[in-house]
Scaffold this active site. Structure first.
Site, PDB file in Angstrom:
ATOM      1  N   SER A 240      38.984  25.508  72.060  1.00 15.10           N
ATOM      2  CA  SER A 240      38.886  26.050  73.417  1.00 15.10           C
ATOM      3  C   SER A 240      37.696  26.980  73.601  1.00 15.10           C
ATOM      4  O   SER A 240      37.025  26.940  74.630  1.00 15.10           O
ATOM      5  CB  SER A 240      40.175  26.788  73.783  1.00 15.10           C
ATOM      6  OG  SER A 240      41.257  25.890  73.730  1.00 15.10           O
TER       7      SER A 240
ATOM      8  N   ARG B  37      48.035  25.651  61.733  1.00 13.71           N
ATOM      9  CA  ARG B  37      47.981  25.348  63.164  1.00 13.71           C
ATOM     10  C   ARG B  37      46.741  24.515  63.473  1.00 13.71           C
ATOM     11  O   ARG B  37      46.794  23.531  64.182  1.00 13.71           O
ATOM     12  CB  ARG B  37      47.978  26.660  63.943  1.00 13.71           C
ATOM     13  CG  ARG B  37      48.124  26.507  65.437  1.00 13.71           C
ATOM     14  CD  ARG B  37      48.165  27.901  66.045  1.00 13.71           C
ATOM     15  NE  ARG B  37      48.021  27.851  67.484  1.00 13.71           N
ATOM     16  CZ  ARG B  37      48.984  28.150  68.340  1.00 13.71           C
ATOM     17  NH1 ARG B  37      50.181  28.485  67.900  1.00 13.71           N
ATOM     18  NH2 ARG B  37      48.764  28.121  69.642  1.00 13.71           N
TER      19      ARG B  37
END
Length: 514
Positions: A64, A155
């Site tokens: 992101s 993650r």
């Protein structure tokens, strides 16, 4: 009465990648009549959001921060990861004055060098190769007490993949004959970004006091005990690594602490706990006067040494709008608010002239599979009102669902998230068309389109390196160009708005008006 503006709207569906196989694909398994119709009937193309096309190493998955910097800059921005890889390869890293001074100061005073960071090959917040280089730098310069405080990933990497990394570092310290892994803890605690200070406190106490819920003789043993408790890497509870006869690694005044994460958003909270005199996130049991180094600048208001200060970007989309007296709105939920503001503006915290911001609180749940729609209904309501207000020349919005729910690895929840987004897109599209505006729908990187790792069979919680969609909605008759990338979006928006593209933007428009 001023004339109502017809806004150029950019909607970023975070983590909404393009993959044609339906297996384990939350996007294709969801009911998405709106996006299906837009893809079938509107001008569209696929664009690259990973690897060299966004300034990352070849085939490295996008993320992101990187995505939004490229989206707003209108040029490929070489990321900290790539920059550091080159510095280490060329050995300029080992002569970085901020790092060498910090190590020398501790060594000369007989103090410890503490190194903390996300021990991961994920390359999103950090890279273990950089941490390894830092260990080597400290050892080469003669530091005797070198302590590694490892935050575990799971993650941006498979959920249970930390063992190989920890073993690599234990072997390295053994070969050096000095230094050791002093603590391990999951990133869930050490790298919060939503003011969940109870989590951060556990990581802070672990490092400052050498106190945790668990203790183990070695890092690998500590990890195996966590797995036996059913904790994946991300959620490993604070574990002190201390074998019999070893001195603990509690931090003392005058020690050096180097934070090896290069991405800012999840580094800020724990950094403030260490650095800020007036810190009030939690009552610190121990305040240590450290020589603290941030690898990159995590925030302008954190006053401590920075090894790699930011390179400034001139004439990003936001700055160019301001120079041309245009109004702009940035809007998202907590989880991605920094991305549509700070990162989209090229690392500039202050809003530009004519830039307004709306923050919608993300729901307070432990993990977002529990509320896959997140705050999308409220976000859409505010976005539609902004489109219809006639106040803004351009609006940048991020919906976090595809990414935040994709990260949980829970397929059913990701499908629900995608279906919630489809409903939102319907409302946004109608609003844009009702005011004669223009809309681009895209993503910053993939995630929800790949929910299971075909190689391991484990849940796939990380981003992907797949392309992302780009769709045009508006009254102009346009033709799509193939082979685009995220940094082509800002020039595309400017050309659709009939504006000049600044020379610093090297991206090319992806929709040509016919």
């Amino acid at each position: 009465m001023s004339v109502s503006k017809k806004p150029m709207v950019l909607v970023i569906l975070d983590g909404y990648g393009y993959r044609e196989e339906q297996q384990d694909n939350a996007i294709l398994n969801a009911k998405t009549p709106v996006m299906d119709a837009l893809w079938a009937k509107r001008p569209h193309t696929l664009i690259d959001a990973s690897g060299l096309e966004v300034g990352l190493p070849d085939r490295q998955m996008g993320n992101s921060e990187v995505g939004h910097v490229n989206l707003g800059a209108g040029r490929i921005v070489y990321q900290d990861l790539t920059r550091l890889d080159v510095e280490i390869k060329e050995r300029t890293f080992f002569a970085n004055p901020v790092l060498t001074n910090a190590v020398d100061q501790a060594k000369n005073a007989g103090k410890a060098v503490h190194i903390m960071g996300l021990l991961s090959a994920g390359g999103v917040h950090s890279h273990e190769d950089h941490i390894m280089a830092m260990v080597e730098l400290a050892a080469e310069r003669g530091a005797e007490k070198i302590y590694l405080h490892a935050f575990l990933d799971g993650r941006d990497t498979p959920p249970r993949s930390a063992e190989a990394s920890l073993k690599k570092f234990e072997d390295k310290f053994a070969a050096l004959g000095k230094g050791r892994v002093a603590s391990i803890v999951g990133r869930y605690y050490a790298m919060d970004r939503d003011n969940r200070w109870d989590r951060v406190e556990k990581a802070y106490d672990l490092m400052t006091l050498a106190q945790g819920e668990f203790q183990a003789d070695t890092a690998v043993a500590g990890l195996q005990a966590a797995y036996a408790r059913d904790e994946n890497d991300e959620f490993v509870k604070a574990t002190v690594i201390l074998a019999e006869g070893q001195a603990d690694a509690a931090m003392e005044d005058g020690d050096t602490l180097i934070f090896m994460n290069f991405r800012a958003d999840r580094a800020r909270e724990i950094t403030r706990a260490f650095v800020n005199a007036d810190f009030d996130g939690f009552a610190r049991k121990k305040v240590v006067n450290l020589n603290f180094v941030m690898l990159t600048e995590y925030a302008a208001d954190i006053k401590t040494a920075v090894a790699y200060p930011p390179a400034s970007l001139v004439n990003t989309f936001g700055e160019w709008m301001a120079k041309n007296d245009k109004t702009q709105l940035r809007i998202s939920e907590t989880e991605k608010y920094a991305h549509v503001t700070f990162f989209f503006n090229g690392g500039v915290e202050e809003p530009f002239a004519g830039e307004e911001r709306i923050l919608i609180n993300s729901p307070k749940v432990a993990t977002y599979d529990l509320q896959p729609e997140m705050s999308s209904a409220e976000l859409t309501e505010k976005l539609v009102a902004a489109i219809e207000s006639g106040k803004y020349d351009t609006i940048i919005c991020n919906y976090p669902n595809g990414d935040m729910v994709g990260h949980t690895g829970v397929m059913e929840a990701a499908i629900k998230a995608v279906e919630a987004l489809d409903n939102c897109i319907e409302q946004v599209t109608k609003a844009v068309e009702s005011v004669g505006g223009q809309l681009l729908i895209t993503a910053d990187h993939g995630n929800a389109e790949q929910m299971r790792d075909p190689a391991t069979g484990q849940a796939h919680t990380a981003h992907t390196n797949l392309p992302v969609p780009l769709i045009y909605v508006g009254e102009k008759n346009v033709k799509a160009v193939e082979g685009g990338k995220l940094s082509d979006i800002a020039p595309t928006m400017l050309s659709l708005m009939g504006m000049e593209i600044p020379q610093e933007m090297t991206g090319k428009p992806l929709f040509i008006v016919e």
